[in-house]
Design an enzyme around this catalytic site. Structure first.
Site, PDB file in Angstrom:
ATOM      1  N   ARG A 110       2.738 -28.737  -6.964  1.00 48.00           N
ATOM      2  CA  ARG A 110       2.187 -28.977  -8.578  1.00 48.00           C
ATOM      3  C   ARG A 110       0.949 -29.825  -8.656  1.00 48.00           C
ATOM      4  NH1 ARG A 110       8.144 -31.814  -8.122  1.00 48.00           N
ATOM      5  NH2 ARG A 110       7.090 -32.303  -5.880  1.00 48.00           N
TER       6      ARG A 110
ATOM      7  N   VAL B 232       2.588  13.986  -3.455  1.00 49.48           N
ATOM      8  CA  VAL B 232       2.411  15.263  -2.093  1.00 49.48           C
ATOM      9  C   VAL B 232       0.531  15.380  -2.204  1.00 49.48           C
ATOM     10  CG1 VAL B 232       3.853  16.326  -2.144  1.00 49.48           C
ATOM     11  CG2 VAL B 232       2.278  17.490  -4.114  1.00 49.48           C
TER      12      VAL B 232
ATOM     13  N   LYS C 137      -0.735   4.421  -7.966  1.00 46.74           N
ATOM     14  CA  LYS C 137      -0.997   5.884  -8.176  1.00 46.74           C
ATOM     15  C   LYS C 137       0.564   5.793  -9.450  1.00 46.74           C
ATOM     16  CE  LYS C 137       0.600  10.650  -7.018  1.00 46.74           C
ATOM     17  NZ  LYS C 137       0.555  11.645  -6.297  1.00 46.74           N
TER      18      LYS C 137
ATOM     19  N   ASP D 251       2.276  14.601   1.852  1.00 49.21           N
ATOM     20  CA  ASP D 251       1.292  15.547   2.379  1.00 49.21           C
ATOM     21  C   ASP D 251       0.825  15.278   3.502  1.00 49.21           C
ATOM     22  OD1 ASP D 251       0.615  13.604   0.217  1.00 49.21           O
ATOM     23  OD2 ASP D 251      -1.192  14.119   1.292  1.00 49.21           O
TER      24      ASP D 251
ATOM     25  N   ASP E  74       0.622  -1.285   0.281  1.00 43.58           N
ATOM     26  CA  ASP E  74      -0.366   0.179  -0.179  1.00 43.58           C
ATOM     27  C   ASP E  74       0.635   1.428   0.029  1.00 43.58           C
ATOM     28  OD1 ASP E  74      -2.467  -1.573   0.388  1.00 43.58           O
ATOM     29  OD2 ASP E  74      -2.010  -1.971   2.137  1.00 43.58           O
ATOM     30  N   GLU E  75       2.021   1.438  -0.307  1.00 45.76           N
ATOM     31  CA  GLU E  75       3.038   2.026  -0.871  1.00 45.76           C
ATOM     32  C   GLU E  75       2.308   3.161  -1.849  1.00 45.76           C
ATOM     33  OE1 GLU E  75       3.849  -0.587  -0.899  1.00 45.76           O
ATOM     34  OE2 GLU E  75       5.702  -1.565   0.195  1.00 45.76           O
TER      35      GLU E  75
ATOM     36  N   ALA F  47      -3.994  -7.236  -3.284  1.00 48.46           N
ATOM     37  CA  ALA F  47      -3.331  -6.348  -4.228  1.00 48.46           C
ATOM     38  C   ALA F  47      -4.393  -5.089  -4.145  1.00 48.46           C
ATOM     39  CB  ALA F  47      -2.719  -6.711  -4.980  1.00 48.46           C
ATOM     40  N   GLY F  48      -4.373  -4.567  -4.021  1.00 52.95           N
ATOM     41  CA  GLY F  48      -5.359  -3.016  -4.389  1.00 52.95           C
ATOM     42  C   GLY F  48      -4.788  -2.270  -4.075  1.00 52.95           C
ATOM     43  N   HIS F  49      -5.073  -2.061  -5.872  1.00 50.34           N
ATOM     44  CA  HIS F  49      -3.553  -0.692  -6.031  1.00 50.34           C
ATOM     45  C   HIS F  49      -4.968   0.835  -6.355  1.00 50.34           C
ATOM     46  CE1 HIS F  49      -0.869  -3.719  -6.395  1.00 50.34           C
ATOM     47  NE2 HIS F  49      -0.700  -3.423  -6.099  1.00 50.34           N
TER      48      HIS F  49
ATOM     49  N   LYS G  91       3.075  10.169   0.080  1.00 49.11           N
ATOM     50  CA  LYS G  91       2.753  10.353   0.791  1.00 49.11           C
ATOM     51  C   LYS G  91       2.781  12.516   2.026  1.00 49.11           C
ATOM     52  CE  LYS G  91      -1.519   7.598   1.701  1.00 49.11           C
ATOM     53  NZ  LYS G  91      -2.366   6.863   2.442  1.00 49.11           N
TER      54      LYS G  91
ATOM     55  N   ARG H 264      -9.913  -2.846   5.980  1.00 47.54           N
ATOM     56  CA  ARG H 264      -9.365  -2.854   7.308  1.00 47.54           C
ATOM     57  C   ARG H 264      -8.805  -1.604   7.411  1.00 47.54           C
ATOM     58  NH1 ARG H 264      -6.359  -8.215   7.935  1.00 47.54           N
ATOM     59  NH2 ARG H 264      -5.694  -7.487   5.530  1.00 47.54           N
TER      60      ARG H 264
ATOM     61  N   GLN I 156       1.874  -6.242  -3.711  1.00 48.59           N
ATOM     62  CA  GLN I 156       2.353  -6.157  -1.978  1.00 48.59           C
ATOM     63  C   GLN I 156       3.910  -5.505  -2.038  1.00 48.59           C
ATOM     64  OE1 GLN I 156       1.400  -9.644  -3.232  1.00 48.59           O
ATOM     65  NE2 GLN I 156      -0.441  -8.565  -2.969  1.00 48.59           N
TER      66      GLN I 156
ATOM     67  N   LYS J 249       1.559   1.725  -5.614  1.00 48.45           N
ATOM     68  CA  LYS J 249       1.921   1.292  -6.173  1.00 48.45           C
ATOM     69  C   LYS J 249       1.678   2.205  -7.591  1.00 48.45           C
ATOM     70  CE  LYS J 249       2.511  -2.751  -4.099  1.00 48.45           C
ATOM     71  NZ  LYS J 249       2.140  -2.199  -2.699  1.00 48.45           N
TER      72      LYS J 249
HETATM   73  P1  GDP Z   1      -0.711   0.183  -3.141  1.00 48.79           P
HETATM   74  O1  GDP Z   1      -1.240  -0.845  -2.700  1.00 48.79           O
HETATM   75  O2  GDP Z   1       0.609   0.321  -3.523  1.00 48.79           O
HETATM   76  O3  GDP Z   1      -1.300   1.138  -4.885  1.00 48.79           O
HETATM   77  O4  GDP Z   1      -1.760   1.587  -2.627  1.00 48.79           O
HETATM   78  P2  GDP Z   1      -2.688   1.451  -2.498  1.00 48.79           P
HETATM   79  O5  GDP Z   1      -3.565   2.431  -2.764  1.00 48.79           O
HETATM   80  O6  GDP Z   1      -3.348   0.046  -1.640  1.00 48.79           O
HETATM   81  O7  GDP Z   1      -2.839   2.822  -0.985  1.00 48.79           O
HETATM   82  C1  GDP Z   1      -2.126   3.802  -1.190  1.00 48.79           C
HETATM   83  C2  GDP Z   1      -3.367   4.467  -1.535  1.00 48.79           C
HETATM   84  O8  GDP Z   1      -2.556   6.187  -0.924  1.00 48.79           O
HETATM   85  C3  GDP Z   1      -4.201   5.552  -2.058  1.00 48.79           C
HETATM   86  O9  GDP Z   1      -5.551   5.548  -1.099  1.00 48.79           O
HETATM   87  C4  GDP Z   1      -4.148   5.933  -2.832  1.00 48.79           C
HETATM   88  O10 GDP Z   1      -5.473   6.920  -3.161  1.00 48.79           O
HETATM   89  C5  GDP Z   1      -3.037   6.635  -1.907  1.00 48.79           C
HETATM   90  N1  GDP Z   1      -2.234   7.971  -2.242  1.00 48.79           N
HETATM   91  C6  GDP Z   1      -0.754   7.664  -3.226  1.00 48.79           C
HETATM   92  N2  GDP Z   1      -0.112   8.874  -2.757  1.00 48.79           N
HETATM   93  C7  GDP Z   1      -0.586   9.090  -2.213  1.00 48.79           C
HETATM   94  C8  GDP Z   1      -0.162  11.212  -1.895  1.00 48.79           C
HETATM   95  O11 GDP Z   1       1.385  11.395  -2.064  1.00 48.79           O
HETATM   96  N3  GDP Z   1      -0.754  11.608  -0.914  1.00 48.79           N
HETATM   97  C9  GDP Z   1      -2.298  10.876  -0.184  1.00 48.79           C
HETATM   98  N4  GDP Z   1      -2.421  11.648   0.742  1.00 48.79           N
HETATM   99  N5  GDP Z   1      -2.416   9.721  -0.556  1.00 48.79           N
HETATM  100  C10 GDP Z   1      -1.747   9.253  -1.683  1.00 48.79           C
HETATM  101  P1  IMO Z   2      -0.538  -4.300  -2.727  1.00 53.17           P
HETATM  102  O1  IMO Z   2      -0.327  -4.502  -3.927  1.00 53.17           O
HETATM  103  C1  IMO Z   2      -0.418  -4.430   1.970  1.00 53.17           C
HETATM  104  C2  IMO Z   2      -0.866  -9.079   3.661  1.00 53.17           C
HETATM  105  C3  IMO Z   2      -2.196  -9.131   4.795  1.00 53.17           C
HETATM  106  C4  IMO Z   2      -1.970  -9.882   5.517  1.00 53.17           C
HETATM  107  C5  IMO Z   2      -0.463 -10.643   4.732  1.00 53.17           C
HETATM  108  C6  IMO Z   2      -0.732 -12.214   3.760  1.00 53.17           C
HETATM  109  O2  IMO Z   2      -2.499  -3.701  -2.413  1.00 53.17           O
HETATM  110  O3  IMO Z   2      -0.170  -3.810  -1.809  1.00 53.17           O
HETATM  111  P2  IMO Z   2      -2.611 -12.748   1.927  1.00 53.17           P
HETATM  112  O4  IMO Z   2      -3.734 -12.412   1.748  1.00 53.17           O
HETATM  113  O5  IMO Z   2      -1.703 -12.300   0.926  1.00 53.17           O
HETATM  114  O6  IMO Z   2      -2.519 -14.264   2.312  1.00 53.17           O
HETATM  115  O7  IMO Z   2      -2.104 -11.767   3.039  1.00 53.17           O
HETATM  116  O8  IMO Z   2      -0.559 -10.011   3.466  1.00 53.17           O
HETATM  117  N1  IMO Z   2      -0.771  -8.419   2.022  1.00 53.17           N
HETATM  118  C7  IMO Z   2      -1.478  -6.813   2.210  1.00 53.17           C
HETATM  119  N2  IMO Z   2      -0.894  -5.866   2.891  1.00 53.17           N
HETATM  120  N3  IMO Z   2      -0.897  -4.441   0.727  1.00 53.17           N
HETATM  121  C8  IMO Z   2      -1.097  -5.219  -0.078  1.00 53.17           C
HETATM  122  O9  IMO Z   2      -1.429  -5.570  -1.490  1.00 53.17           O
HETATM  123  C9  IMO Z   2      -1.589  -6.905   1.111  1.00 53.17           C
HETATM  124  N4  IMO Z   2      -1.657  -7.683   0.530  1.00 53.17           N
HETATM  125  C10 IMO Z   2      -1.284  -8.585   1.289  1.00 53.17           C
HETATM  126  O10 IMO Z   2      -2.978  -8.332   5.521  1.00 53.17           O
HETATM  127  O11 IMO Z   2      -1.152  -8.934   6.706  1.00 53.17           O
HETATM  128 MG    MG Z   3      -3.001  -1.734  -1.790  1.00 53.89          MG
END
Ligand code: GDP
Ligand code: IMO
Ligand code: MG
Length: 422
Positions: free
Chosen positions: A143, A412, A18, A331, A13-14, A39-41, A329, A301, A222, A16
Site C-alpha cells: 500500500r 505454423v 501473435k 513448424d 513466450d508461447e 512482457a514481450g509480445h 510453433k 536472452r 507471462q 500470445k
Molecule cells: P508472447 O510473449 O507469448 O507473445 O511470445 P513472444 O513474442 O515472446 O515469442 C514467440 C515467438 O515465436 C515470436 O518471435 C513469434 O514471432 C514467434 N512465433 C509465434 N508463433 C509462431 C509459430 O507458429 N511458428 C514460429 N516459427 N514462430 C512463431
Molecule cells: P511474455 O508476456 C517469459 C520471467 C523472467 C524471470 C521471471 C521473473 O513475453 O510471455 P520478472 O521480470 O517478472 O521479475 O521475471 O519471469 N518472465 C518471462 N519469461 N516471458 C515473459 O513475458 C516473461 N516475463 C517474465 O525471465 O524468469
Molecule cells: Mg514474450
C-alpha cells in the site's frame, strides 16, 4: 458480452501477441490485465515485425479499444518509447488507447531495487527481466504504490519523493551504484507524456462493454507456470497470470468470463532461472532453439528448450478453466525424426505422479516420456487441416485426448497468416 481470456499455459513466450493480433478483428476491446514491461509480445504482419511490451496486441487493428488494466504495472519511460515506436503505423493512439487510473507506476527506483535484490540472491537469482516488476508489485501490496491517476493530482511530485526516499533507504543496504538524477529526468518527461493519454476508470469502460453487445478479449502476459501463486515459486513473476488475474486485473466478475483460450508451444521453453523438468541439454534442445529463434523478445536472452510437459499443461488447464487450446510453433518440430512428450513424473521414491509436486525446485523430478513420430515436412505453408501431415494430426489428437480440451488453432509460423483454424 462476456470477456474471453487468452493466456499462456507454460513459462511465457508461447505466442500470445501473435494470436491476440490474429483474433483482434473479432473483438471491440482488447485489454491487458497484469504484468508490465517484462512482457514481450511479438506480432508479424505485412512484412513488419513488432514487439509490444505494455500496449495490448489489438493496437494494429482498426476501431478496437485497447485497455491497459489496473492489474498492470506500467513503466512510463517504456510506454513513451513504445508509443514513439508505433508512430510509423499512423494509429490514432489518443483515440484507441485507454489506461486505467488504477494501474501502478514503475518508478526508476523500482528498477534499481530489482537489480539490487537480484544481485543479492547470487546463484539463486530469479533471472528477472530487471524491469522493476517485483518491487512495484511489492509496493502495491504494501500500500505504498503510486498509480497512473495520481499523476493528475497536485501533490504527485511530493508523493513521488516520499516513496523514492523509502527506496533509497532500502538501497543503502545493498551494494549498488546508481545515479538517480540520470534516470529521473526521462521519467518525468515520460510522466508528462502520459498525461496526454486517456486515463480512465477502466472498470466502468469494460463493464459497459460487458453490458452491451461488445466483445472483449483479455490478453495475459507471462504464463501460468510463472504465476505468483501456482507457478514454480519462487522462480515466478509477481502477478497472477491465470484467468482469475483477468477478474482482479480488469474489474470483471467471474460470472462474466467467457471462453478461456490457453496457448502453448508444441514443445516448451523457459527464460530465466528455475526448474524445468523436460529441459533438453543436448543437440536436440539446441536445434529447437535455433529453429524456433528462441531468444527473448524483451531481454534477448537465450530461451531454454525442452519437450512438451503434459502434467504441467494439464495443471495449467485446470487452474485456468481452459475451454480451447491453441498450439503454437508446430513448424519448429518439423526438423525432428521423433517428438517426445512427458506424460508423468517419477519422484525420488520411485513413484509416478501426474500432479505438479509442491516443490518442483527441490524434488528430484524425472520426466517419463512417450515418443511419437515426427512429421519431417515443412508445414509453414499449410493453410488447412486437410493438408497437415498425418503425424502432426496424430500429435494434435494425442494432446487433445490427454488433456480433454480441443485444439482450435494450430500455428505454423510467426506471421498472422500462418494460422490454421480447426
Ligand atoms: P508472447 O510473449 O507469448 O507473445 O511470445 P513472444 O513474442 O515472446 O515469442 C514467440 C515467438 O515465436 C515470436 O518471435 C513469434 O514471432 C514467434 N512465433 C509465434 N508463433 C509462431 C509459430 O507458429 N511458428 C514460429 N516459427 N514462430 C512463431
Ligand atoms: P511474455 O508476456 C517469459 C520471467 C523472467 C524471470 C521471471 C521473473 O513475453 O510471455 P520478472 O521480470 O517478472 O521479475 O521475471 O519471469 N518472465 C518471462 N519469461 N516471458 C515473459 O513475458 C516473461 N516475463 C517474465 O525471465 O524468469
Ligand atoms: Mg514474450
Amino acid at each position: 458480452m462476456k470477456v474471453d481470456v487468452l493466456l499462456g499455459l507454460q513459462w511465457g513466450d508461447e505466442g500470445k501477441g501473435k494470436v491476440v493480433d490474429y483474433l483482434a478483428p473479432k473483438y471491440n476491446v482488447v485489454a491487458r490485465f497484469q504484468g508490465g514491461p517484462n512482457a514481450g509480445h511479438t506480432l508479424e504482419f505485412d512484412g513488419h515485425k513488432h514487439v509490444l511490451h505494455q500496449i495490448p496486441s489489438g493496437i494494429f487493428r482498426d476501431k478496437i479499444k485497447n485497455i491497459i488494466g489496473n492489474g498492470v504495472v506500467l513503466d512510463p519511460v517504456v510506454f513513451k518509447k513504445e508509443i514513439e515506436g508505433l508512430a510509423k503505423f499512423e494509429i490514432d493512439l489518443k483515440a484507441n488507447l485507454f489506461i486505467s487510473k488504477k494501474t501502478q507506476l514503475i518508478l526508476p527506483t523500482h528498477k534499481l531495487l530489482d537489480a539490487a535484490y537480484e544481485k543479492a540472491k547470487g546463484k539463486d537469482k530469479i533471472g528477472s527481466t530487471l524491469k522493476g516488476i517485483g518491487p512495484s508489485y511489492q509496493d502495491k501490496i504494501a500500500r505504498n504504490g503510486l498509480r497512473v491517476g495520481d499523476i493528475m493530482a497536485p501533490g504527485f511530485e511530493d508523493r513521488y519523493r516520499n516513496l523514492v526516499g523509502k527506496h533509497e533507504n532500502t538501497l543503502k543496504h545493498y551494494e549498488l551504484e546508481y545515479d538517480l538524477a540520470e534516470v529521473e529526468a526521462p521519467f518525468f518527461e515520460a510522466i508528462e507524456f502520459l498525461r496526454s493519454f486517456k486515463l480512465v476508470n477502466s472498470e466502468y469502460l469494460i463493464n459497459k462493454s460487458v453490458a452491451s453487445s461488445e466483445t472483449i478479449l483479455a490478453e495475459g502476459a507471462q504464463g501460468s507456470l510463472l504465476d505468483i501463486d501456482f507457478g514454480s515459486y519462487p522462480y515466478v513473476t509477481s502477478s497472477n497470470t491465470m484467468t482469475a488475474g483477468a477478474c482482479t486485473g480488469l474489474g470483471v466478475a467471474p460470472k462474466n468470463i467467457g471462453e478461456v483460450f490457453g496457448i502453448f508451444k508444441a514443445y516448451c521453453t523457459r527464460v530465466g532461472g528455475g526448474p524445468f523438468p523436460t529441459e533438453l541439454f543436448d543437440e536436440t534442445g539446441e536445434a529447437i532453439q535455433k529453429e524456433g529463434h528462441e531468444f527473448g523478445a524483451t531481454t534477448g536472452r537465450a530461451r531454454r528448450c525442452g519437450w512438451l510437459d503434459l502434467p504441467a499443461l494439464k495443471y495449467a488447464i485446470m487452474i485456468n478453466g481452459v475451454t480451447q487450446l491453441f498450439m503454437m510453433k508446430a513448424d519448429v518440430l518439423s526438423i525432428l525424426d521423433e517428438v517426445k512428450v512427458c506424460t508423468s513424473y517419477k519422484l525420488a521414491d520411485g513413484s509416478l505422479t501426474e500432479e505438479m509436486p509442491f516443490q518442483l525446485v527441490d524434488e528430484e523430478v524425472e520426466p517419463v516420456y512417450d515418443t511419437l513420430p515426427g512429421w519431417k515436412v515443412d508445414v509453414t505453408g499449410v493453410k488447412s487441416m486437410d493438408d497437415m501431415p498425418q503425424e502432426l494430426s496424430s500429435y494434435i489428437k494425442y494432446i487433445e485426448e490427454a488433456t480433454g480440451v480441443p485444439i482450435k488453432i494450430v500455428s505454423v509460423g510467426p506471421d498472422r497468416t500462418q494460422t490454421i483454424l480447426r
